[in-house]
Write a protein that holds these residues in place. Structure first.
Motif, mmCIF file in Angstrom:
data_model
loop_
_atom_site.group_PDB
_atom_site.id
_atom_site.type_symbol
_atom_site.label_atom_id
_atom_site.label_comp_id
_atom_site.label_asym_id
_atom_site.label_seq_id
_atom_site.Cartn_x
_atom_site.Cartn_y
_atom_site.Cartn_z
ATOM 1 N N ILE A 9 0.844 -1.195 0.000
ATOM 2 C CA ILE A 9 0.000 0.000 0.000
ATOM 3 C C ILE A 9 0.883 1.251 0.000
ATOM 4 C CG2 ILE A 9 -1.643 1.357 1.367
ATOM 5 C CD1 ILE A 9 -2.768 -1.388 2.366
ATOM 6 N N ARG A 10 1.881 1.263 0.871
ATOM 7 C CA ARG A 10 2.786 2.418 0.968
ATOM 8 C C ARG A 10 3.491 2.664 -0.367
ATOM 9 N NH1 ARG A 10 3.907 4.982 5.254
ATOM 10 N NH2 ARG A 10 3.160 3.328 6.613
ATOM 11 N N GLU A 11 3.973 1.603 -0.998
ATOM 12 C CA GLU A 11 4.662 1.727 -2.287
ATOM 13 C C GLU A 11 3.720 2.259 -3.366
ATOM 14 O OE1 GLU A 11 6.236 -2.173 -3.031
ATOM 15 O OE2 GLU A 11 7.898 -1.901 -1.616
ATOM 16 N N ARG A 12 2.500 1.759 -3.388
ATOM 17 C CA ARG A 12 1.544 2.180 -4.418
ATOM 18 C C ARG A 12 1.114 3.624 -4.255
ATOM 19 N NH1 ARG A 12 -1.996 -2.654 -6.436
ATOM 20 N NH2 ARG A 12 -0.436 -4.295 -6.408
ATOM 21 N N LEU A 13 1.054 4.085 -3.023
ATOM 22 C CA LEU A 13 0.624 5.462 -2.774
ATOM 23 C C LEU A 13 1.782 6.463 -2.827
ATOM 24 C CD1 LEU A 13 -2.023 4.853 0.026
ATOM 25 C CD2 LEU A 13 -2.390 5.175 -2.431
ATOM 26 N N ALA A 14 2.998 5.979 -2.915
ATOM 27 C CA ALA A 14 4.166 6.861 -2.968
ATOM 28 C C ALA A 14 4.085 7.821 -4.152
ATOM 29 C CB ALA A 14 5.453 6.044 -3.032
ATOM 30 N N GLY A 15 3.472 7.396 -5.238
ATOM 31 C CA GLY A 15 3.338 8.250 -6.418
ATOM 32 C C GLY A 15 2.482 9.486 -6.178
ATOM 33 N N LEU A 16 1.688 9.463 -5.133
ATOM 34 C CA LEU A 16 0.887 10.637 -4.766
ATOM 35 C C LEU A 16 1.700 11.615 -3.916
ATOM 36 C CD1 LEU A 16 -2.530 8.924 -3.936
ATOM 37 C CD2 LEU A 16 -1.897 10.188 -5.998
ATOM 38 N N GLU A 17 2.932 11.264 -3.636
ATOM 39 C CA GLU A 17 3.838 12.102 -2.846
ATOM 40 C C GLU A 17 3.173 12.600 -1.558
ATOM 41 O OE1 GLU A 17 4.975 15.095 -5.671
ATOM 42 O OE2 GLU A 17 6.279 13.711 -6.760
ATOM 43 N N PRO A 18 2.724 11.668 -0.733
ATOM 44 C CA PRO A 18 2.005 12.084 0.473
ATOM 45 C C PRO A 18 2.898 12.801 1.479
ATOM 46 C CG PRO A 18 2.355 9.707 0.502
ATOM 47 C CD PRO A 18 2.824 10.207 -0.832
ATOM 48 N N ALA A 19 2.383 13.893 2.025
ATOM 49 C CA ALA A 19 3.053 14.589 3.117
ATOM 50 C C ALA A 19 2.747 13.864 4.423
ATOM 51 C CB ALA A 19 2.578 16.036 3.192
ATOM 52 N N ARG A 20 1.624 13.165 4.433
ATOM 53 C CA ARG A 20 1.211 12.363 5.585
ATOM 54 C C ARG A 20 0.592 11.087 5.046
ATOM 55 N NH1 ARG A 20 -3.821 13.453 9.671
ATOM 56 N NH2 ARG A 20 -3.386 11.720 11.074
#
Length: 86
Positions: A9-20
């Motif tokens: 999940i973390r890897e897949r959402l990394a593309g959204l460049e989350p600040a949190r």
């Protein structure tokens, strides 16, 4: 298994460049639920990203689901999303 799933999940959402980004495993709250049979997990994702600016809540959720769609309904049965801008 859920540690690997949380990493995915973390890897897949990394593309959204989350600040949190918080990934909360809520599977234990759904023990006995039909969707939990077969080991399917329940997660809550709290994510904040600049990429959400100007988007409706539905559009923000779609950005998250687009990155997770092949994991649903198994190994993720339920995904609660709290998506905000930074």
């Amino acid at each position: 298994m859920n540690d690997d799933l949380q990493r995915q999940i973390r890897e897949r959402l990394a593309g959204l460049e989350p600040a949190r980004l918080e990934i909360i495993d809520e599977s234990h709250l759904h023990a006995g639920h039909a969707g939990a049979q077969g080991g399917a997990s329940h997660f809550r994702i709290v994510i904040a990203s600049n990429q959400f600016k100007g988007l409706t809540p539905l559009a923000r959720h779609r950005l998250v689901y687009d990155r997770m769609h092949d994991l649903i309904p198994h190994p993720i049965h339920a995904l609660a999303i709290v998506a905000s801008t930074t």
